[in-house]
Write a protein that holds these residues in place. Structure first.
Motif, PDB file in Angstrom:
ATOM      1  N   ALA A  50      20.581  18.083  -8.296  1.00  6.76           N
ATOM      2  CA  ALA A  50      20.103  17.364  -7.108  1.00  6.76           C
ATOM      3  C   ALA A  50      21.208  16.502  -6.492  1.00  6.76           C
ATOM      4  O   ALA A  50      22.027  15.919  -7.194  1.00  6.76           O
ATOM      5  N   ASP A  51      21.235  16.478  -5.169  1.00  2.00           N
ATOM      6  CA  ASP A  51      22.209  15.644  -4.478  1.00  2.00           C
ATOM      7  C   ASP A  51      21.831  14.177  -4.637  1.00  2.00           C
ATOM      8  O   ASP A  51      20.672  13.801  -4.463  1.00  2.00           O
ATOM      9  N   LYS A  52      22.805  13.356  -4.951  1.00  2.00           N
ATOM     10  CA  LYS A  52      22.558  11.926  -5.057  1.00  2.00           C
ATOM     11  C   LYS A  52      22.455  11.312  -3.667  1.00  2.00           C
ATOM     12  O   LYS A  52      23.146  11.724  -2.738  1.00  2.00           O
ATOM     13  N   ASN A  53      21.627  10.323  -3.539  1.00  2.00           N
ATOM     14  CA  ASN A  53      21.415   9.665  -2.259  1.00  2.00           C
ATOM     15  C   ASN A  53      22.648   8.824  -1.903  1.00  2.00           C
ATOM     16  O   ASN A  53      22.955   7.846  -2.587  1.00  2.00           O
ATOM     17  N   GLN A 104      12.375  15.111  -9.104  1.00  2.00           N
ATOM     18  CA  GLN A 104      13.530  14.307  -9.471  1.00  2.00           C
ATOM     19  C   GLN A 104      13.205  12.820  -9.529  1.00  2.00           C
ATOM     20  O   GLN A 104      13.608  12.122 -10.460  1.00  2.00           O
ATOM     21  N   THR A 110      14.156  16.264   2.933  1.00  2.00           N
ATOM     22  CA  THR A 110      14.338  17.415   2.053  1.00  2.00           C
ATOM     23  C   THR A 110      14.785  16.989   0.663  1.00  2.00           C
ATOM     24  O   THR A 110      14.365  17.558  -0.349  1.00  2.00           O
ATOM     25  N   ASN A 111      15.629  15.964   0.619  1.00  2.00           N
ATOM     26  CA  ASN A 111      16.141  15.460  -0.669  1.00  2.00           C
ATOM     27  C   ASN A 111      15.273  14.352  -1.263  1.00  2.00           C
ATOM     28  O   ASN A 111      15.653  13.752  -2.260  1.00  2.00           O
ATOM     29  N   GLN A 112      14.123  14.096  -0.617  1.00  2.00           N
ATOM     30  CA  GLN A 112      13.167  13.086  -1.104  1.00  2.00           C
ATOM     31  C   GLN A 112      13.780  11.682  -1.158  1.00  2.00           C
ATOM     32  O   GLN A 112      13.481  10.889  -2.036  1.00  2.00           O
ATOM     33  N   TRP A 113      14.669  11.388  -0.204  1.00  2.00           N
ATOM     34  CA  TRP A 113      15.215  10.034  -0.091  1.00  2.00           C
ATOM     35  C   TRP A 113      14.332   9.182   0.796  1.00  2.00           C
ATOM     36  O   TRP A 113      14.422   7.964   0.755  1.00  2.00           O
TER      37      TRP A 113
END
Length: 201
Positions: A136-139, A87, A197-200
């Motif tokens: 994908a979940d937004k940060n 992403q 996990t969300n690559q933030w």
């Protein structure tokens, strides 16, 4: 005739793609490189219609080159060719307004078709990438909250985080509380796990 430039750090793949594109009557490969820095130098000199760029290359990455083309040589259309369906890469490519973003395991016919399509103003993105982007979940974290969480990931106590970020301990605790609330977690470890996990992070 569509003038194409190819930057791919795997020499065998570079040669194979060059030969493949040259088989088409309306495509001509004007140059190629196996590292991003050489590619950017060539692109400024050759001014091709389309630049096909790998993401991971020595020197400048394909996305670095795409950024430069976007700001300094927008007439050259960019197609990113990559093995990475991540992403964060895709978001950066979109911000650089690349005309195409394809995975390397896509059929060669798709790359040839995309090279022609981008010249007519179309944008060609691999369906898998668009699906990942939309799902994908937004940060939800602010830049400052991310900075606090990055320090927390190091295992530092609240007072040390406050000193490192020039905050008061109370403000730091408030940031941590806000992070926990936004992520729906109860402690630092859970917050770090969700963010990674969300690559933030």
């Amino acid at each position: 005739m569509i003038m194409v430039y190819l930057a791919e750090d795997q020499s065998m793949l570079n040669s194979a793609l060059t030969q493949l594109l040259e088989l088409e009557d309306d495509l001509h490969v004007v140059g190629s490189a196996t590292d991003g820095t050489a590619a950017w130098q060539d692109l400024q000199r050759l001014q091709p219609n389309v630049a096909i760029l790998d993401i991971e290359m020595p020197g400048m990455t394909g996305l670095d080159v795409a950024d430069c083309l976007h700001t300094r040589q927008p007439a050259t259309k960019v197609i990113i060719l990559t093995t990475f369906a991540q992403q964060r890469y895709f978001e950066r490519a979109v911000n650089a307004q690349v005309a195409g973003y394809l995975l390397k395991d896509s059929p060669s016919d798709e790359l040839i078709a995309a090279t022609r399509s981008v010249m007519t103003g179309q944008t060609i993105y691999a369906p898998e990438l668009v699906t990942n982007m939309l799902s994908a979940d937004k940060n939800p974290l602010t830049e400052r909250e991310l900075a606090v969480l990055t320090e927390a990931e190091k295992g530092l106590p609240t007072k040390t985080i406050a000193v490192n970020l020039y905050l008061s301990p109370g403000t730091t605790r408030n940031y941590l509380s806000a992070i926990f609330s936004k992520l729906g977690v109860h402690n630092r470890l859970e917050a770090i796990r969700v963010a990674k996990t969300n690559q933030w992070l």
